[in-house]
Design an enzyme around this catalytic site. Structure first.
Site, PDB file in Angstrom:
ATOM      1  N   GLU A  77       3.977   8.671 -14.707  1.00  0.00           N
ATOM      2  CA  GLU A  77       2.853   8.027 -15.391  1.00  0.00           C
ATOM      3  C   GLU A  77       3.266   6.597 -15.659  1.00  0.00           C
ATOM      4  O   GLU A  77       4.126   6.339 -16.496  1.00  0.00           O
ATOM      5  CB  GLU A  77       2.514   8.784 -16.673  1.00  0.00           C
ATOM      6  CG  GLU A  77       1.191   8.386 -17.275  1.00  0.00           C
ATOM      7  CD  GLU A  77       1.313   7.192 -18.183  1.00  0.00           C
ATOM      8  OE1 GLU A  77       1.107   6.048 -17.698  1.00  0.00           O
ATOM      9  OE2 GLU A  77       1.635   7.382 -19.354  1.00  0.00           O
TER      10      GLU A  77
ATOM     11  N   CYS B 250      -0.633   2.593 -22.311  1.00  0.00           N
ATOM     12  CA  CYS B 250      -0.818   2.635 -20.858  1.00  0.00           C
ATOM     13  C   CYS B 250      -2.272   2.670 -20.439  1.00  0.00           C
ATOM     14  O   CYS B 250      -2.604   2.327 -19.310  1.00  0.00           O
ATOM     15  CB  CYS B 250      -0.072   3.826 -20.275  1.00  0.00           C
ATOM     16  SG  CYS B 250      -0.641   5.424 -20.924  1.00  0.00           S
TER      17      CYS B 250
END
Length: 465
Positions: free
Chosen positions: A208, A242
């Site tokens: 990720e 993120c």
């Protein structure tokens, strides 16, 4: 204990842990949750000391952990059962099913910006699937890392879950061990290193890695609503998230209106008491001096090349607070258009046609998230079909991540590989073992064994017509 010894202990424990029942695995998840609850005051203090994160920021992370634990408690027994699949003509008379099986030992390399949920949510999936787990918290949030390590070592048998703290050299040593699966959260440079190390052991990977998440706003959108949500989404953790919207591509006719509303909402939401944005309890500081200087450098580079500061544009290096900043007149030669910002800056770029909007977005690598604000269904479908991202929201942002265990979360290509969350996390950490079982007492026709009969030859030829 050395890292090699820690790994060997987990590998030995994995042989027994893969045999545990759903109830036994859920006992571990309950213990994890209770450990977090007991450690809450210390975690709140550490988060404030490291990033000036308020208590609600910590509770938000804990809420994500609790949601995953509760979801697993409802569904794990079903997930673990063999799943029957249909027969083909070649398997008539046989039983065909998929049996999820633990991969073995899982390494979770966590990061600093949401260390509680990023340390434990992947561990929940790994334990639910019957794996043993090694958690490496980020050394960039040292107080929280120490607390996570202490919590893990106090709560779990070291042959089932272990925590290892340290810097880059510790991560490198961990990557030399033959883990069966590696879950990594962070940037693309290190993600590439992790993937190469995994290849040495043919380990599975879940990566990720964020990226430049675009927001597309057309003239039909509720501009005020889009500005409110963008102000909130961009400034979650001061942009150190993120899934934060990284830049806005907006129809030219509503660009100035949007910037006006965006500026107003930054003030009203984050300086409601009038004490100044620098004193806002909702705006954390930058992680460290290096992060502050990087963010400041992005603004300086952009303004030196012609960008206009429409809001903010300054900070205090001593406290590491950088003001929420809006930039317009942003061009492709500016560094901010080629780096993930990971700070409280939003670049606003106007477009004339929807084709131009898609072109602007598609110049960059595929993002972790993408956001569309529009009330035109045709435009929404146009933007959706012609862009790519790991996940997306329509007329909202950020809330798709970690809030619904039914919704898989992850990236695509440079923004990530694999999925986490609920059942998809369980499958990510499992080997879906395809099984064909010959029932006892079933008499095979054995027509597929040589010497081949005319019937078999005819059947084969019929099968390819």
């Amino acid at each position: 204990m050395t890292i090699e010894e820690t790994f060997n202990q987990l590998r030995a424990g994995s042989e027994q842990f893969r045999l545990t029942t759903a109830e036994e695995r859920l006992q571990r998840l309950d213990a994890m949750w209770q450990g977090l609850v007991d450690c809450r005051p210390q975690l709140v203090k550490a988060a404030y000391n490291e990033l000036r994160v308020d208590e609600e920021g910590v509770l938000g992370q804990m809420m994500m952990v609790k949601a995953e634990v509760d979801f697993a408690k409802k569904h794990l027994a079903k997930w673990m059962k063999p799943r029957r699949v249909k027969n083909s003509s070649a398997t008539i008379g046989k039983k065909c099913y998929v049996r999820p099986q633990a991969k073995g030992v899982v390494l979770n390399l966590s990061t600093w910006n949401a260390p509680i949920c990023i340390s434990f949510v992947p561990a929940i999936a790994a334990l639910a699937a019957g794996n043993t787990v090694c958690i490496k918290p980020s050394e960039l949030a040292p107080e929280t890392a120490e607390l996570i390590g202490g919590l893990v070592n106090k709560t779990f048998d070291p042959s089932e879950v272990a925590a290892v703290n340290g810097g880059a050299e510790v991560s490198q040593e961990l990557l030399r061990q033959p883990f069966n699966h590696i879950y990594y959260t962070g940037g693309q440079r290190v993600g590439s290193i992790v993937m190469k190390a995994a290849a040495d052991h043919f380990a599975g990977v879940t990566l990720e890695m964020g990226g430049k998440n675009p927001t597309i706003i057309d003239a039909t959108a509720d501009i005020k609503d889009a500005a409110r949500k963008t102000a909130w989404g961009r400034l979650v953790n001061s942009g150190q998230a993120c899934v934060s919207p990284d830049y806005v591509v907006i129809e030219e006719s509503v660009c100035d209106e949007f910037i006006g509303h965006l500026s107003a909402f930054i003030e009203s939401m984050f300086d409601s008491d009038g004490k100044g944005l620098a004193n806002s309890p909702y705006l954390p500081v930058m992680l460290n001096d290096q992060q502050y200087q990087r963010v400041e450098g992005l603004v300086e580079d952009a303004t030196s090349k012609g960008a206009s500061v429409r809001f903010g544009g300054s900070g205090d290096a001593t406290s590491r607070f950088y003001s929420p900043t809006i930039l317009s007149d942003v061009t492709e030669d500016m560094t901010i258009m080629h780096q993930e910002v990971f700070g409280p800056i939003v670049a606003v770029i106007p477009f004339k046609t929807r084709e131009e909007a898609v072109e602007i977005v598609n110049r960059r690598r595929k993002s972790l998230s993408l956001y569309i604000f529009s009330q035109d269904k045709d435009n929404i479908e146009y933007f959706t079909q012609r862009t790519e991202s790991g996940g997306m929201c329509i007329n909202h942002n950020v809330v798709h991540a970690g809030t619904n265990p039914h919704l898989p979360f992850g990236g695509i290509n440079a923004s990530g590989i694999g999925r986490i969350g609920g059942y998809r996390g369980f499958i990510e950490m499992s080997n879906e073992r395809g099984v064909l079982e010959q029932p006892l007492g079933w008499r095979d026709f054995n027509v597929n064994f040589p010497p081949y009969t005319k019937f078999f030859r005819k059947m084969i030829r019929a099968g390819i017509k």
